[in-house]
Design a protein around this motif. Structure first.
Motif, mmCIF file in Angstrom:
data_model
loop_
_atom_site.group_PDB
_atom_site.id
_atom_site.type_symbol
_atom_site.label_atom_id
_atom_site.label_comp_id
_atom_site.label_asym_id
_atom_site.label_seq_id
_atom_site.Cartn_x
_atom_site.Cartn_y
_atom_site.Cartn_z
ATOM 1 N N ASP A 273 0.850 -1.186 0.000
ATOM 2 C CA ASP A 273 0.000 0.000 0.000
ATOM 3 C C ASP A 273 0.892 1.243 0.000
ATOM 4 N N GLU A 274 0.841 1.996 -1.085
ATOM 5 C CA GLU A 274 1.694 3.179 -1.210
ATOM 6 C C GLU A 274 1.346 4.244 -0.167
ATOM 7 N N LYS A 275 0.077 4.309 0.220
ATOM 8 C CA LYS A 275 -0.333 5.317 1.191
ATOM 9 C C LYS A 275 0.256 5.036 2.572
ATOM 10 N N ASP A 276 0.079 3.830 3.064
ATOM 11 C CA ASP A 276 0.591 3.455 4.387
ATOM 12 C C ASP A 276 2.057 3.041 4.348
ATOM 13 N N ARG A 277 2.545 2.718 3.138
ATOM 14 C CA ARG A 277 3.899 2.164 3.003
ATOM 15 C C ARG A 277 4.028 0.909 3.858
ATOM 16 N N PHE A 278 3.120 -0.025 3.615
ATOM 17 C CA PHE A 278 3.064 -1.251 4.405
ATOM 18 C C PHE A 278 2.575 -2.385 3.511
ATOM 19 N N PHE A 279 2.939 -3.605 3.883
ATOM 20 C CA PHE A 279 2.484 -4.790 3.154
ATOM 21 C C PHE A 279 1.265 -5.388 3.846
ATOM 22 N N GLU A 287 -9.575 -5.923 -1.686
ATOM 23 C CA GLU A 287 -9.321 -4.945 -0.634
ATOM 24 C C GLU A 287 -8.156 -5.384 0.246
ATOM 25 N N PHE A 288 -7.439 -4.394 0.778
ATOM 26 C CA PHE A 288 -6.375 -4.706 1.731
ATOM 27 C C PHE A 288 -6.974 -5.116 3.075
ATOM 28 N N VAL A 289 -6.357 -6.107 3.695
ATOM 29 C CA VAL A 289 -6.685 -6.486 5.074
ATOM 30 C C VAL A 289 -5.791 -5.621 5.963
ATOM 31 N N ARG A 290 -6.330 -4.500 6.393
ATOM 32 C CA ARG A 290 -5.491 -3.476 7.024
ATOM 33 C C ARG A 290 -5.213 -3.783 8.491
ATOM 34 N N VAL A 291 -4.379 -4.775 8.704
ATOM 35 C CA VAL A 291 -3.854 -5.106 10.023
ATOM 36 C C VAL A 291 -2.336 -5.024 9.921
ATOM 37 N N GLN A 292 -1.739 -4.117 10.667
ATOM 38 C CA GLN A 292 -0.283 -3.990 10.641
ATOM 39 C C GLN A 292 0.306 -4.985 11.632
ATOM 40 N N SER A 293 0.846 -6.049 11.081
ATOM 41 C CA SER A 293 1.362 -7.145 11.899
ATOM 42 C C SER A 293 2.825 -7.399 11.567
ATOM 43 N N ASP A 294 3.406 -8.393 12.234
ATOM 44 C CA ASP A 294 4.800 -8.733 11.972
ATOM 45 C C ASP A 294 4.972 -9.395 10.612
ATOM 46 N N VAL A 295 3.919 -9.413 9.798
ATOM 47 C CA VAL A 295 4.085 -9.816 8.399
ATOM 48 C C VAL A 295 5.170 -8.955 7.753
#
Length: 559
Positions: A273-279, A287-295
């Motif tokens: 995700d370019e906005k959050d800069r996160f995978f 849709e993104f599963v928007r959970v910021q985890s140790d992934v």
């Protein structure tokens, strides 16, 4: 060397080996391996020495006889050997301590491969289990590192190549149902993220227990999974290394490298995700599963991003105290996510610090040249390690208090690994020898300060003794003075013991002197080098001077 450091060295030399009060198959494997490698550790921080000795004793409880060969067990309540951990990350560390058990554990998964190429996700007491995949740590990378560290035979590497080439074909055929070029998760257990909000409202297991099927009535499945995708891409990179090692008898290395690059490109397209800069996972609705985890750590540990992005993500997330950089790092869910549940009393990836994260972390930092940041985090973990009594799966991110289960092999091996990485002698995966002089700096007033430690290890027939003193480190090779260098640095040698360079391991610039003695047959006379080295800088010896080989800016914790 002052009298305290001399006494520490003598205490190390009087430590002849490790044994257990009970005789078992695993204890005998460990005792034999530690005798052969001559590994020993002593420290003025007595709790740290005690936990190191306890880890050596406990390691034997996690090694069992499996049809005549040693098989590492996950330990604790987990009766069996898991591909995501025991057969990869754990066995990779075990290579430095009990190499025979590490190799037979890795080969066990090859032994049980199905005719269609599928690898078991677990080897239980009664045989292999194929229900899900649990493919987190790249298995080919772990095998390659074992090959380099333990001097394994070419036949071992050939078996790994054949096994995981076939497994790659199975994954492409069965875990890319949406034809995105990525690898898909069908359930919670595919990534081992038990209780994680990442998989809320998703089944724990594949549909009807079949690894090539997902629940057709679950509206969000399958997930395009960045950690699974990065792991497979990384294994392809290391299949290329094996292909290069063997020459023309196998698929050309460029074929594997091209396939790895295509998969990483697909991962960025689908999961970054370019906005959050996160995978994030991408669900069936796109849709993104928007959970910021140790992934995120799993993706980075699979060497999946360029250096510039790694440094950005390190600052934004991993070293950020609002995200994953808890007082005892690293949490399994971002701290500022309201779904973050920090209890360590369960088998939970919903917020607690997991030892599987701890054991996977070092490679990520070292691969990208940020050893000093790793050492800063490791120093915080060392405070918790000193209090370990039962070797649990989880730690409390606020206090370091021990949580769920006990005698868990990732915890046991993490203690051995981190102590060796901070102030021990380590066989590195590039064929060199690291002499790490980063004495712990206790964060509590009641912890000992300015206490010396010493570590011994035999590598390629040479016995190294490293004393981390109050001011300097002293290295002995086969009983003779070999080098002196400042604390806060890592002396790098080749397998013959010849010093080739030095790396900065602390945030500050280290000033001092590097002294080399004539302890090798072809060396004559003492040599000294004035030293000025910054964090993450590596200087190599070029004749009579030190030249910068690599340097990365130190990235401090963010708040």
């Amino acid at each position: 060397m002052n009298s305290t450091d001399q006494a520490t060295l003598q205490r190390l030399r009087s430590k002849t080996g490790y044994s257990s009060d009970t005789t078992s198959y695993g204890n005998e494997c460990v005792a034999r391996a530690f005798t052969e490698s001559s590994v020993a550790f002593v420290s003025g921080w007595t709790e740290l020495e005690t936990v190191f000795d306890a880890a050596v004793s406990a390691l034997g409880t996690c090694i069992r006889d499996h049809d005549g060969s040693p098989l590492l067990q996950e330990g604790g309540v987990y009766d069996g050997c898991w591909l995501e951990s025991t057969g990869t990350a754990n066995a990779e560390v075990l290579s430095r301590f009990v190499p025979d058990a590490a190799e037979s554990t890795m080969l066990a998964f090859a032994r049980y491969q199905r005719s269609d190429g599928l690898i078991p996700y677990k080897i239980a007491a009664d045989g292999p289990v194929f229900r899900q995949i649990q493919l987190v740590t790249p298995p080919v990378r772990s095998a390659w590192h074992h090959y380099r560290v333990a001097d394994a035979s070419p036949s071992f590497l050939s078996r790994i190549y054949d096994t995981y080439s076939a497994y790659d074909r199975w994954l492409v055929a069965n875990r890319d149902t949406r034809k995105t070029g990525c690898i898909e998760a069908f359930c919670t257990y595919d990534t081992g993220h038990d209780l994680s909000p990442r998989f809320w409202h998703v089944p724990n297991s594949p549909f009807r227990g079949e690894p090539d099927r997902y629940d057709p009535d679950n509206p969000r499945l399958p997930f395009i999974a960045p950690d699974l995708t990065a792991s497979v891409a990384c294994s392809r990179d290391y299949l290329a290394r094996i292909a290069e090692e063997f020459g023309s008898d196998v698929v050309a290395p460029d074929t594997w490298l091209h396939a790895a690059g295509q998969m990483r490109e697909a991962m960025f397209t689908q999961c970054f995700d370019e906005k959050d800069r996160f995978f994030y996972d991408r669900d069936a609705y796109g849709e993104f599963v928007r959970v910021q985890s140790d992934v995120l750590m799993r993706v980075l540990a699979s060497e999946a991003v360029p250096l510039e992005l790694f440094e950005e993500l390190l600052c934004t997330y991993l070293l950020n105290t609002r995200k994953f950089y808890s007082d005892v790092p690293f949490t399994s869910i971002a701290l500022d996510d309201p779904r973050c549940f920090q209890s360590s009393e369960h088998n939970s990836w919903a917020g607690a610090v997991n030892f599987l994260t701890i054991i996977r972390a070092p490679h990520m930092f070292e691969h990208y040249g940020h050893s000093a940041e790793f050492m800063t985090a490791a120093n915080q973990l060392m405070q918790a390690f000193a209090d370990v009594k039962k070797f649990p799966q989880c730690l409390n991110p606020w206090t370091g208090e021990e949580g769920y289960t006990e005698l868990y092999s990732p915890a046991i091996l993490s203690v051995l690994d981190y102590i060796e990485r901070m102030h021990g002698v380590q066989a590195a995966t590039d064929g060199s020898v690291w002499c790490n002089a980063r004495p712990p700096v206790p964060s509590s007033a009641d912890r000992p300060r300015e206490r010396s430690s010493a570590y011994r290890r035999k590598i390629s027939g040479n016995e190294y003794e490293l004393v981390c003193g109050s001011d300097r480190a002293y290295l002995f090779l086969n009983g003779r003075a070999h080098a002196e260098f400042p604390n806060g640095t890592r002396l790098v040698c080749d397998r013959s013991g010849r010093v080739s360079g030095i790396t900065g391991l602390v945030p500050r610039t280290v000033l001092g002197e590097l002294t080399l003695y004539s302890s090798l047959p072809d060396q004559h006379g003492e040599r000294s080098f004035a030293l000025e080295i910054s964090a993450n800088e590596t200087l190599e010896i070029d004749g009579e001077s030190l030249q910068c080989k690599a340097k990365h800016n130190y990235l401090p914790p963010q708040f």
